[in-house]
Write a protein that holds these residues in place. Structure first.
Motif, PDB file in Angstrom:
ATOM      1  N   PRO A 187       0.807  -1.223   0.000  1.00  0.00           N
ATOM      2  CA  PRO A 187       0.000   0.000   0.000  1.00  0.00           C
ATOM      3  C   PRO A 187       0.840   1.273   0.000  1.00  0.00           C
ATOM      4  O   PRO A 187       0.358   2.342  -0.377  1.00  0.00           O
ATOM      5  CB  PRO A 187      -0.808  -0.119   1.300  1.00  0.00           C
ATOM      6  CG  PRO A 187       0.048  -0.967   2.191  1.00  0.00           C
ATOM      7  CD  PRO A 187       0.728  -1.942   1.285  1.00  0.00           C
ATOM      8  N   SER A 188       2.093   1.168   0.444  1.00  0.00           N
ATOM      9  CA  SER A 188       3.004   2.318   0.455  1.00  0.00           C
ATOM     10  C   SER A 188       4.379   1.842   0.007  1.00  0.00           C
ATOM     11  O   SER A 188       4.616   0.642  -0.133  1.00  0.00           O
ATOM     12  CB  SER A 188       3.079   2.926   1.861  1.00  0.00           C
ATOM     13  OG  SER A 188       3.600   1.976   2.778  1.00  0.00           O
ATOM     14  N   SER A 189       5.277   2.779  -0.222  1.00  0.00           N
ATOM     15  CA  SER A 189       6.606   2.392  -0.702  1.00  0.00           C
ATOM     16  C   SER A 189       7.350   1.566   0.340  1.00  0.00           C
ATOM     17  O   SER A 189       7.913   0.519   0.041  1.00  0.00           O
ATOM     18  CB  SER A 189       7.408   3.639  -1.071  1.00  0.00           C
ATOM     19  OG  SER A 189       7.416   4.559   0.008  1.00  0.00           O
ATOM     20  N   GLY A 190       7.359   2.033   1.595  1.00  0.00           N
ATOM     21  CA  GLY A 190       7.917   1.258   2.694  1.00  0.00           C
ATOM     22  C   GLY A 190       9.400   0.950   2.563  1.00  0.00           C
ATOM     23  O   GLY A 190      10.146   1.633   1.853  1.00  0.00           O
ATOM     24  N   THR A 191       9.793  -0.109   3.258  1.00  0.00           N
ATOM     25  CA  THR A 191      11.202  -0.487   3.326  1.00  0.00           C
ATOM     26  C   THR A 191      11.371  -1.982   3.100  1.00  0.00           C
ATOM     27  O   THR A 191      10.622  -2.788   3.649  1.00  0.00           O
ATOM     28  CB  THR A 191      11.796  -0.133   4.709  1.00  0.00           C
ATOM     29  OG1 THR A 191      11.640   1.277   4.936  1.00  0.00           O
ATOM     30  CG2 THR A 191      13.271  -0.490   4.792  1.00  0.00           C
ATOM     31  N   VAL A 192      12.352  -2.330   2.292  1.00  0.00           N
ATOM     32  CA  VAL A 192      12.721  -3.725   2.070  1.00  0.00           C
ATOM     33  C   VAL A 192      13.998  -4.006   2.845  1.00  0.00           C
ATOM     34  O   VAL A 192      14.967  -3.247   2.752  1.00  0.00           O
ATOM     35  CB  VAL A 192      12.963  -4.013   0.569  1.00  0.00           C
ATOM     36  CG1 VAL A 192      13.496  -5.431   0.378  1.00  0.00           C
ATOM     37  CG2 VAL A 192      11.678  -3.817  -0.226  1.00  0.00           C
ATOM     38  N   ARG A 193      13.997  -5.080   3.611  1.00  0.00           N
ATOM     39  CA  ARG A 193      15.206  -5.502   4.321  1.00  0.00           C
ATOM     40  C   ARG A 193      15.684  -6.831   3.722  1.00  0.00           C
ATOM     41  O   ARG A 193      14.929  -7.812   3.672  1.00  0.00           O
ATOM     42  CB  ARG A 193      14.948  -5.671   5.823  1.00  0.00           C
ATOM     43  CG  ARG A 193      16.211  -6.079   6.609  1.00  0.00           C
ATOM     44  CD  ARG A 193      15.892  -6.326   8.088  1.00  0.00           C
ATOM     45  NE  ARG A 193      15.552  -5.099   8.788  1.00  0.00           N
ATOM     46  CZ  ARG A 193      16.450  -4.310   9.391  1.00  0.00           C
ATOM     47  NH1 ARG A 193      17.733  -4.634   9.370  1.00  0.00           N
ATOM     48  NH2 ARG A 193      16.046  -3.220  10.011  1.00  0.00           N
ATOM     49  N   LEU A 194      16.935  -6.847   3.297  1.00  0.00           N
ATOM     50  CA  LEU A 194      17.542  -8.042   2.716  1.00  0.00           C
ATOM     51  C   LEU A 194      18.511  -8.670   3.707  1.00  0.00           C
ATOM     52  O   LEU A 194      19.357  -7.983   4.276  1.00  0.00           O
ATOM     53  CB  LEU A 194      18.313  -7.685   1.438  1.00  0.00           C
ATOM     54  CG  LEU A 194      17.548  -6.945   0.339  1.00  0.00           C
ATOM     55  CD1 LEU A 194      18.519  -6.521  -0.760  1.00  0.00           C
ATOM     56  CD2 LEU A 194      16.442  -7.822  -0.225  1.00  0.00           C
ATOM     57  N   THR A 195      18.372  -9.974   3.924  1.00  0.00           N
ATOM     58  CA  THR A 195      19.357 -10.723   4.696  1.00  0.00           C
ATOM     59  C   THR A 195      19.784 -11.915   3.853  1.00  0.00           C
ATOM     60  O   THR A 195      19.374 -12.062   2.710  1.00  0.00           O
ATOM     61  CB  THR A 195      18.776 -11.193   6.044  1.00  0.00           C
ATOM     62  OG1 THR A 195      17.670 -12.081   5.793  1.00  0.00           O
ATOM     63  CG2 THR A 195      18.280 -10.013   6.867  1.00  0.00           C
ATOM     64  N   LYS A 196      20.598 -12.775   4.414  1.00  0.00           N
ATOM     65  CA  LYS A 196      21.117 -13.903   3.633  1.00  0.00           C
ATOM     66  C   LYS A 196      20.034 -14.869   3.189  1.00  0.00           C
ATOM     67  O   LYS A 196      20.137 -15.478   2.128  1.00  0.00           O
ATOM     68  CB  LYS A 196      22.178 -14.665   4.440  1.00  0.00           C
ATOM     69  CG  LYS A 196      23.540 -14.002   4.425  1.00  0.00           C
ATOM     70  CD  LYS A 196      24.576 -14.925   5.052  1.00  0.00           C
ATOM     71  CE  LYS A 196      25.968 -14.317   4.911  1.00  0.00           C
ATOM     72  NZ  LYS A 196      27.005 -15.219   5.467  1.00  0.00           N
ATOM     73  N   ASP A 197      19.004 -15.024   4.024  1.00  0.00           N
ATOM     74  CA  ASP A 197      18.004 -16.039   3.696  1.00  0.00           C
ATOM     75  C   ASP A 197      16.559 -15.546   3.766  1.00  0.00           C
ATOM     76  O   ASP A 197      15.636 -16.332   3.630  1.00  0.00           O
ATOM     77  CB  ASP A 197      18.158 -17.242   4.626  1.00  0.00           C
ATOM     78  CG  ASP A 197      17.996 -16.870   6.095  1.00  0.00           C
ATOM     79  OD1 ASP A 197      17.885 -15.664   6.385  1.00  0.00           O
ATOM     80  OD2 ASP A 197      17.975 -17.779   6.931  1.00  0.00           O
TER      81      ASP A 197
END
Length: 227
Positions: A64-74
């Motif tokens: 619904p909004s741009s927000g935040t993506v968090r990337l980790t190893k898995d």
């Protein structure tokens, strides 16, 4: 564009949704006429394989909004705020549920409803900047659909990259099949492919854009009536 599909079994709506996503990526320039796409509409995860500027498993995130993506190893997480990506993510995807061997072949496409705010990205513990709506990390990549601008230039893919996409794409198409069916499918895979002409692709892009415009007009009308 060459499109390979598994025969849908009662999942035509899933196929239609994925076709719309392919059209949006084509309209934005992430995919082009020389691209190849593999779709299995029976797979639960909103993911499909593509071969364009790089081989990639596209994980589609509708937010619904741009927000935040968090990337980790898995894991790949999305939340409306920075803190919630670790404490209470709205979307939390394990790489083991995707048709990939490694997260480094994943491109997270965020389709969101905010017209101006860009997607934020946390790679591991670092906040990073997107360039023209795209971020290529050491592991996964992130694409902000609203703000993506493709890089101009001739595309030359190494043989390994092409082979990788075809292997993973075929594996995606044969997910859930028995050994005999897999063999038959692989031996006749071209029967499951179709060439999408630029005219056809642009018609799909236009249809997707028309829906968005119509939906926005209806929303604005309802909003004006309630004030």
């Amino acid at each position: 564009m060459r499109l390979y599909m598994s025969s849908p079994q009662g999942t035509s709506m899933n196929l239609a949704r994925n076709m719309e996503r392919v059209a949006r990526l084509y309209g934005k320039g992430f995919l082009d006429d020389a691209s190849t796409v593999w779709i299995n509409s029976d797979v639960r995860a909103p993911a499909f394989w593509t071969l364009a500027a790089r081989p990639s498993c596209v994980l589609w995130v509708s937010a619904p909004s741009s927000g935040t993506v968090r990337l980790t190893k898995d894991r790949i997480r999305w939340a409306a705020t920075y803190n919630d990506t670790s404490k209470a993510p709205a979307i939390d995807v394990s790489v083991s549920t995707l048709p990939v061997d490694s997260i480094k072949h994943v491109t997270v496409v965020v389709e969101h409803g905010h017209p101006t705010e860009p997607v934020q990205v946390i790679d591991g513990t670092d906040s990073v900047k997107m360039v023209d709506g795209f971020y290529q990390g050491h592991e996964a990549a992130v694409l902000d659909l609203n703000n993506f601008v493709p890089t101009e230039g001739e595309r030359t893919l190494p043989t390994y990259a092409t082979s990788l996409a075809f292997v993973h794409g075929t594996n995606l198409l044969t997910t859930g099949m028995g050994k005999k069916m897999v063999t038959e499918f692989e031996e006749n895979i071209e029967r499951h492919g179709i060439d999408l002409s630029p005219i056809m692709l642009n018609q799909l892009v236009e249809a997707a854009e028309t829906f968005n415009v119509t939906a926005r007009l209806l929303t604005e009308q309802i909003s004006s009536q309630s004030t």
